[in-house]
Design a protein around this motif. Sequence first.
Motif, PDB file in Angstrom:
ATOM      1  N   PHE A 140       0.816  -1.202   0.000  1.00  0.00           N
ATOM      2  CA  PHE A 140       0.000   0.000   0.000  1.00  0.00           C
ATOM      3  C   PHE A 140       0.856   1.261   0.000  1.00  0.00           C
ATOM      4  O   PHE A 140       0.467   2.289  -0.561  1.00  0.00           O
ATOM      5  CB  PHE A 140      -0.957  -0.004   1.201  1.00  0.00           C
ATOM      6  N   MET A 141       2.052   1.198   0.590  1.00  0.00           N
ATOM      7  CA  MET A 141       2.970   2.332   0.526  1.00  0.00           C
ATOM      8  C   MET A 141       3.412   2.574  -0.914  1.00  0.00           C
ATOM      9  O   MET A 141       3.499   3.718  -1.382  1.00  0.00           O
ATOM     10  CB  MET A 141       4.201   2.066   1.413  1.00  0.00           C
ATOM     11  N   LEU A 142       3.668   1.483  -1.640  1.00  0.00           N
ATOM     12  CA  LEU A 142       4.043   1.603  -3.051  1.00  0.00           C
ATOM     13  C   LEU A 142       2.911   2.226  -3.862  1.00  0.00           C
ATOM     14  O   LEU A 142       3.143   3.098  -4.708  1.00  0.00           O
ATOM     15  CB  LEU A 142       4.399   0.225  -3.608  1.00  0.00           C
ATOM     16  N   LEU A 143       1.674   1.784  -3.621  1.00  0.00           N
ATOM     17  CA  LEU A 143       0.530   2.356  -4.332  1.00  0.00           C
ATOM     18  C   LEU A 143       0.393   3.844  -4.038  1.00  0.00           C
ATOM     19  O   LEU A 143       0.091   4.639  -4.940  1.00  0.00           O
ATOM     20  CB  LEU A 143      -0.754   1.625  -3.934  1.00  0.00           C
ATOM     21  N   TRP A 144       0.632   4.234  -2.794  1.00  0.00           N
ATOM     22  CA  TRP A 144       0.520   5.647  -2.426  1.00  0.00           C
ATOM     23  C   TRP A 144       1.588   6.477  -3.130  1.00  0.00           C
ATOM     24  O   TRP A 144       1.308   7.560  -3.666  1.00  0.00           O
ATOM     25  CB  TRP A 144       0.649   5.793  -0.915  1.00  0.00           C
ATOM     26  N   ILE A 145       2.826   5.968  -3.172  1.00  0.00           N
ATOM     27  CA  ILE A 145       3.919   6.695  -3.830  1.00  0.00           C
ATOM     28  C   ILE A 145       3.627   6.871  -5.313  1.00  0.00           C
ATOM     29  O   ILE A 145       3.820   7.944  -5.892  1.00  0.00           O
ATOM     30  CB  ILE A 145       5.256   5.966  -3.613  1.00  0.00           C
ATOM     31  N   LEU A 146       3.127   5.811  -5.961  1.00  0.00           N
ATOM     32  CA  LEU A 146       2.810   5.893  -7.389  1.00  0.00           C
ATOM     33  C   LEU A 146       1.694   6.898  -7.641  1.00  0.00           C
ATOM     34  O   LEU A 146       1.634   7.531  -8.703  1.00  0.00           O
ATOM     35  CB  LEU A 146       2.405   4.516  -7.919  1.00  0.00           C
ATOM     36  N   ASN A 147       0.807   7.062  -6.679  1.00  0.00           N
ATOM     37  CA  ASN A 147      -0.332   7.969  -6.858  1.00  0.00           C
ATOM     38  C   ASN A 147       0.059   9.435  -6.700  1.00  0.00           C
ATOM     39  O   ASN A 147      -0.506  10.300  -7.364  1.00  0.00           O
ATOM     40  CB  ASN A 147      -1.438   7.613  -5.862  1.00  0.00           C
ATOM     41  N   VAL A 148       1.022   9.725  -5.812  1.00  0.00           N
ATOM     42  CA  VAL A 148       1.335  11.129  -5.511  1.00  0.00           C
ATOM     43  C   VAL A 148       2.514  11.670  -6.311  1.00  0.00           C
ATOM     44  O   VAL A 148       2.746  12.877  -6.311  1.00  0.00           O
ATOM     45  CB  VAL A 148       1.629  11.309  -4.006  1.00  0.00           C
ATOM     46  N   THR A 149       3.284  10.820  -6.995  1.00  0.00           N
ATOM     47  CA  THR A 149       4.444  11.302  -7.734  1.00  0.00           C
ATOM     48  C   THR A 149       4.072  11.652  -9.171  1.00  0.00           C
ATOM     49  O   THR A 149       3.171  11.060  -9.751  1.00  0.00           O
ATOM     50  CB  THR A 149       5.562  10.240  -7.748  1.00  0.00           C
ATOM     51  N   THR A 150       4.805  12.619  -9.721  1.00  0.00           N
ATOM     52  CA  THR A 150       4.613  13.007 -11.111  1.00  0.00           C
ATOM     53  C   THR A 150       5.425  12.085 -12.015  1.00  0.00           C
ATOM     54  O   THR A 150       6.223  11.274 -11.541  1.00  0.00           O
ATOM     55  CB  THR A 150       5.058  14.460 -11.333  1.00  0.00           C
ATOM     56  N   GLU A 151       5.253  12.270 -13.336  1.00  0.00           N
ATOM     57  CA  GLU A 151       5.994  11.436 -14.279  1.00  0.00           C
ATOM     58  C   GLU A 151       7.495  11.659 -14.157  1.00  0.00           C
ATOM     59  O   GLU A 151       8.275  10.711 -14.211  1.00  0.00           O
ATOM     60  CB  GLU A 151       5.531  11.733 -15.717  1.00  0.00           C
ATOM     61  N   SER A 152       7.913  12.925 -14.001  1.00  0.00           N
ATOM     62  CA  SER A 152       9.347  13.200 -13.893  1.00  0.00           C
ATOM     63  C   SER A 152       9.922  12.610 -12.614  1.00  0.00           C
ATOM     64  O   SER A 152      11.072  12.141 -12.587  1.00  0.00           O
ATOM     65  CB  SER A 152       9.597  14.708 -13.923  1.00  0.00           C
ATOM     66  N   GLN A 153       9.127  12.598 -11.533  1.00  0.00           N
ATOM     67  CA  GLN A 153       9.601  11.998 -10.285  1.00  0.00           C
ATOM     68  C   GLN A 153       9.714  10.484 -10.412  1.00  0.00           C
ATOM     69  O   GLN A 153      10.640   9.870  -9.872  1.00  0.00           O
ATOM     70  CB  GLN A 153       8.652  12.381  -9.150  1.00  0.00           C
ATOM     71  N   LYS A 154       8.780   9.878 -11.133  1.00  0.00           N
ATOM     72  CA  LYS A 154       8.878   8.433 -11.367  1.00  0.00           C
ATOM     73  C   LYS A 154      10.120   8.100 -12.188  1.00  0.00           C
ATOM     74  O   LYS A 154      10.787   7.094 -11.947  1.00  0.00           O
ATOM     75  CB  LYS A 154       7.617   7.946 -12.078  1.00  0.00           C
ATOM     76  N   GLU A 155      10.422   8.961 -13.174  1.00  0.00           N
ATOM     77  CA  GLU A 155      11.635   8.745 -13.954  1.00  0.00           C
ATOM     78  C   GLU A 155      12.871   8.860 -13.071  1.00  0.00           C
ATOM     79  O   GLU A 155      13.835   8.105 -13.220  1.00  0.00           O
ATOM     80  CB  GLU A 155      11.702   9.760 -15.092  1.00  0.00           C
ATOM     81  N   GLY A 156      12.838   9.834 -12.131  1.00  0.00           N
ATOM     82  CA  GLY A 156      13.957   9.983 -11.212  1.00  0.00           C
ATOM     83  C   GLY A 156      14.152   8.757 -10.343  1.00  0.00           C
ATOM     84  O   GLY A 156      15.279   8.309 -10.117  1.00  0.00           O
ATOM     85  N   LEU A 157      13.048   8.176  -9.855  1.00  0.00           N
ATOM     86  CA  LEU A 157      13.130   6.945  -9.067  1.00  0.00           C
ATOM     87  C   LEU A 157      13.701   5.797  -9.892  1.00  0.00           C
ATOM     88  O   LEU A 157      14.560   5.040  -9.430  1.00  0.00           O
ATOM     89  CB  LEU A 157      11.738   6.579  -8.541  1.00  0.00           C
ATOM     90  N   ALA A 158      13.203   5.667 -11.125  1.00  0.00           N
ATOM     91  CA  ALA A 158      13.671   4.571 -11.976  1.00  0.00           C
ATOM     92  C   ALA A 158      15.152   4.722 -12.296  1.00  0.00           C
ATOM     93  O   ALA A 158      15.922   3.748 -12.250  1.00  0.00           O
ATOM     94  CB  ALA A 158      12.848   4.535 -13.266  1.00  0.00           C
TER      95      ALA A 158
END
Length: 255
Positions: free
Chosen positions: A38-56
Motif C-alpha cells: 500500500f505504501m508503493l501504491l501511495w507513492i505511485l499515486n502522488v508522484t509526477t511522471e518526472s519523479q517516477k523517472e527519477g526513481l527509476a
Amino acid sequence: MEDQPIIKRKKIVQGDGHHGGAWKVAYADFVTSMMAFFMLLWILNVTTESQKEGLADFFDPSIPVSANSSGGDDLLFGDGLSGDAHLASDGKTILQGPALSDEELARKLATSLDRVAGEGATKITLSPEGLRIELLDTAEQPIFRLGEAGRTKRLEEIIAVAAPVLRESGRRIKVSGHTDSMQFAGRAYTNWELSVDRANMARRLAVENGVPEGAFYEVTGHADKLPAAENSASPENRRIAFHLLNPETMPLTAR
C-alpha cells in the motif's frame, strides 16, 4: 497363575500449550508485505511522471550519478536522467559530459527560437556572466497576458523549444522577469510582484520540459528598472531572460 507385568505407555506430545508461535511470524510477514504494497501504491499515486523517472533512474546501474543524487534535489522529487544529456544535481553541481561553448549554444538557440517565436521576439547576447536569452513581448504576440503571470500557449511553445538546449548546456541558470512602466491601479500588486511571478512561471515551464530543478540558481524580478527600450511603455520591456552562467563567474559555494 503368575501375575503378568503391567506396562504403561505414555504418549508424548511435543509443542507448547499454545500450539506453537509460527503463525505469529507468518502473520507479521503478511502485515509487513501488505503495508509495503500500500505504501508503493501511495507513492505511485502522488508522484509526477518526472519523479517516477527519477526513481527509476536512481536504481538503474547503467546511469552514473553522484553519490548524493537521484536526478534532482532528492529521491522522490528528482527529475529523470533520461535523454541525450544525463544530468544530475546534488544541490550544488550540475553533472554532465562535455559542455557546449556560448557560441555553439547561441547558434542552436537562434535556429530553434526564430522558427517558433518569429523575428524580433527573442534576443541572444553574450555577457560577462555567460549567455543571455531574452523572450520579448511584441505588440502582435505577447508572451503573457497584460498584467498577468499565467502561462500562455505562446510561452509554452517557446520554452518547449528552448528547454532541450538549456538542459544540454549543463549550466546553472538564472531567470529574471522585466515589465514596462505601466502601473496597477488601486491594487497592492505591483510590477515587482508581476516580474517575479512571470520569471517563476518561466522556470516552472522549463522544469516541466525537462530542465533539472537543480540547474536553477536564481529567480528574480526587476519590474521596470532595467528597460530594454527607451520608451518605458514599449512591449519590448516586457520580457523574460534566461542567463546561462559560466562556471568561472559563479560563487565558489554554488559551483
